[in-house]
Design a protein around this motif. Structure first.
Motif, PDB file in Angstrom:
ATOM      1  N   PHE A  32      18.763 -16.020  35.908  1.00 45.37           N
ATOM      2  CA  PHE A  32      18.404 -17.317  36.972  1.00 45.37           C
ATOM      3  C   PHE A  32      19.053 -17.819  37.729  1.00 45.37           C
ATOM      4  O   PHE A  32      18.473 -17.877  38.725  1.00 45.37           O
ATOM      5  CB  PHE A  32      18.244 -18.228  36.049  1.00 45.37           C
ATOM      6  CG  PHE A  32      17.325 -19.938  36.304  1.00 45.37           C
ATOM      7  CD1 PHE A  32      16.033 -19.964  36.776  1.00 45.37           C
ATOM      8  CD2 PHE A  32      18.627 -20.331  36.692  1.00 45.37           C
ATOM      9  CE1 PHE A  32      15.626 -20.789  37.372  1.00 45.37           C
ATOM     10  CE2 PHE A  32      17.740 -22.076  37.868  1.00 45.37           C
ATOM     11  CZ  PHE A  32      16.312 -21.911  37.305  1.00 45.37           C
ATOM     12  N   ASP A  33      20.445 -17.603  37.481  1.00 47.31           N
ATOM     13  CA  ASP A  33      21.098 -18.088  38.301  1.00 47.31           C
ATOM     14  C   ASP A  33      21.657 -16.563  39.706  1.00 47.31           C
ATOM     15  O   ASP A  33      21.575 -17.362  41.238  1.00 47.31           O
ATOM     16  CB  ASP A  33      22.756 -17.671  38.268  1.00 47.31           C
ATOM     17  CG  ASP A  33      23.246 -18.461  36.753  1.00 47.31           C
ATOM     18  OD1 ASP A  33      23.303 -19.129  37.434  1.00 47.31           O
ATOM     19  OD2 ASP A  33      24.253 -18.841  36.178  1.00 47.31           O
ATOM     20  N   ARG A  34      21.288 -15.553  40.196  1.00 49.94           N
ATOM     21  CA  ARG A  34      20.849 -14.776  40.931  1.00 49.94           C
ATOM     22  C   ARG A  34      20.102 -15.730  41.946  1.00 49.94           C
ATOM     23  O   ARG A  34      19.339 -15.237  42.598  1.00 49.94           O
ATOM     24  CB  ARG A  34      20.782 -13.981  40.269  1.00 49.94           C
ATOM     25  CG  ARG A  34      22.366 -12.315  39.887  1.00 49.94           C
ATOM     26  CD  ARG A  34      22.012 -11.327  39.284  1.00 49.94           C
ATOM     27  NE  ARG A  34      23.274 -10.533  38.975  1.00 49.94           N
ATOM     28  CZ  ARG A  34      23.735 -10.004  39.030  1.00 49.94           C
ATOM     29  NH1 ARG A  34      23.466  -8.812  40.523  1.00 49.94           N
ATOM     30  NH2 ARG A  34      24.637  -9.525  38.243  1.00 49.94           N
ATOM     31  N   ALA A  35      18.695 -15.366  41.008  1.00 48.24           N
ATOM     32  CA  ALA A  35      17.957 -15.558  41.336  1.00 48.24           C
ATOM     33  C   ALA A  35      17.505 -16.980  42.363  1.00 48.24           C
ATOM     34  O   ALA A  35      17.478 -17.331  43.380  1.00 48.24           O
ATOM     35  CB  ALA A  35      16.430 -15.897  40.746  1.00 48.24           C
ATOM     36  N   THR A  36      18.420 -18.184  41.925  1.00 46.13           N
ATOM     37  CA  THR A  36      18.745 -19.262  42.716  1.00 46.13           C
ATOM     38  C   THR A  36      19.103 -19.305  43.381  1.00 46.13           C
ATOM     39  O   THR A  36      19.147 -19.408  44.682  1.00 46.13           O
ATOM     40  CB  THR A  36      19.097 -19.774  41.957  1.00 46.13           C
ATOM     41  OG1 THR A  36      18.549 -20.138  40.725  1.00 46.13           O
ATOM     42  CG2 THR A  36      19.431 -21.997  42.270  1.00 46.13           C
ATOM     43  N   ALA A  37      20.660 -18.377  43.995  1.00 43.93           N
ATOM     44  CA  ALA A  37      21.546 -17.723  44.068  1.00 43.93           C
ATOM     45  C   ALA A  37      20.979 -17.159  45.728  1.00 43.93           C
ATOM     46  O   ALA A  37      21.562 -17.601  46.670  1.00 43.93           O
ATOM     47  CB  ALA A  37      23.211 -16.682  44.361  1.00 43.93           C
ATOM     48  N   SER A  38      19.656 -16.477  46.066  1.00 38.22           N
ATOM     49  CA  SER A  38      18.789 -16.147  46.767  1.00 38.22           C
ATOM     50  C   SER A  38      18.094 -16.971  47.501  1.00 38.22           C
ATOM     51  O   SER A  38      17.880 -16.771  48.942  1.00 38.22           O
ATOM     52  CB  SER A  38      17.915 -14.651  46.417  1.00 38.22           C
ATOM     53  OG  SER A  38      16.711 -15.399  45.775  1.00 38.22           O
TER      54      SER A  38
END
Length: 85
Positions: free
Chosen positions: A66-72
Motif C-alpha cells: 500500500f505504501d508503494r502504491a501511495t508513493a506512486s
C-alpha cells in the motif's frame, strides 16, 4: 477512515477509504471541491495494489504494498508539454 501523510515533496496527502479494498488519494493542500486535488485511486486486487493515477487515466500500475502504491501517486508530475531531460 481518513489517513494523512506527508511525503518528501512537501505534499499533504489525504487517503480516504471508500470500501475495505478501495481508497481515494488527494492533495490536501488544494482546496476542497477543486477537482485537481484528486490524485487517483488505489484498489486491492488479490495480493497487489492497483493504482489509477488521474494524471495517466488509461494506465494501471500494480504494487506489492500500500505504501508503494501511495508513493506512486504523490510524485510530482511534470506540467503538460514540459520537456524532461
Amino acid at each position: 477512515m481518513t489517513r494523512t501523510m506527508n511525503n518528501m515533496q512537501g505534499r499533504d496527502i489525504g487517503i480516504n477509504e471508500i470500501s475495505p479494498t478501495e481508497w481515494r488519494v488527494s492533495d490536501r493542500l488544494i482546496a476542497d471541491g477543486d477537482a485537481s486535488a484528486l490524485l487517483g485511486f488505489i484498489q486491492r486486487v488479490d495480493d497487489a495494489f492497483e493504482v489509477t493515477n488521474l494524471g495517466r487515466p488509461r494506465e494501471r500500475s500494480y504494487f506489492s504494498s500500500f505504501d508503494r502504491a501511495t508513493a506512486s501517486l504523490t510524485m510530482r508530475q511534470a506540467p503538460a508539454g514540459a520537456v524532461l531531460r
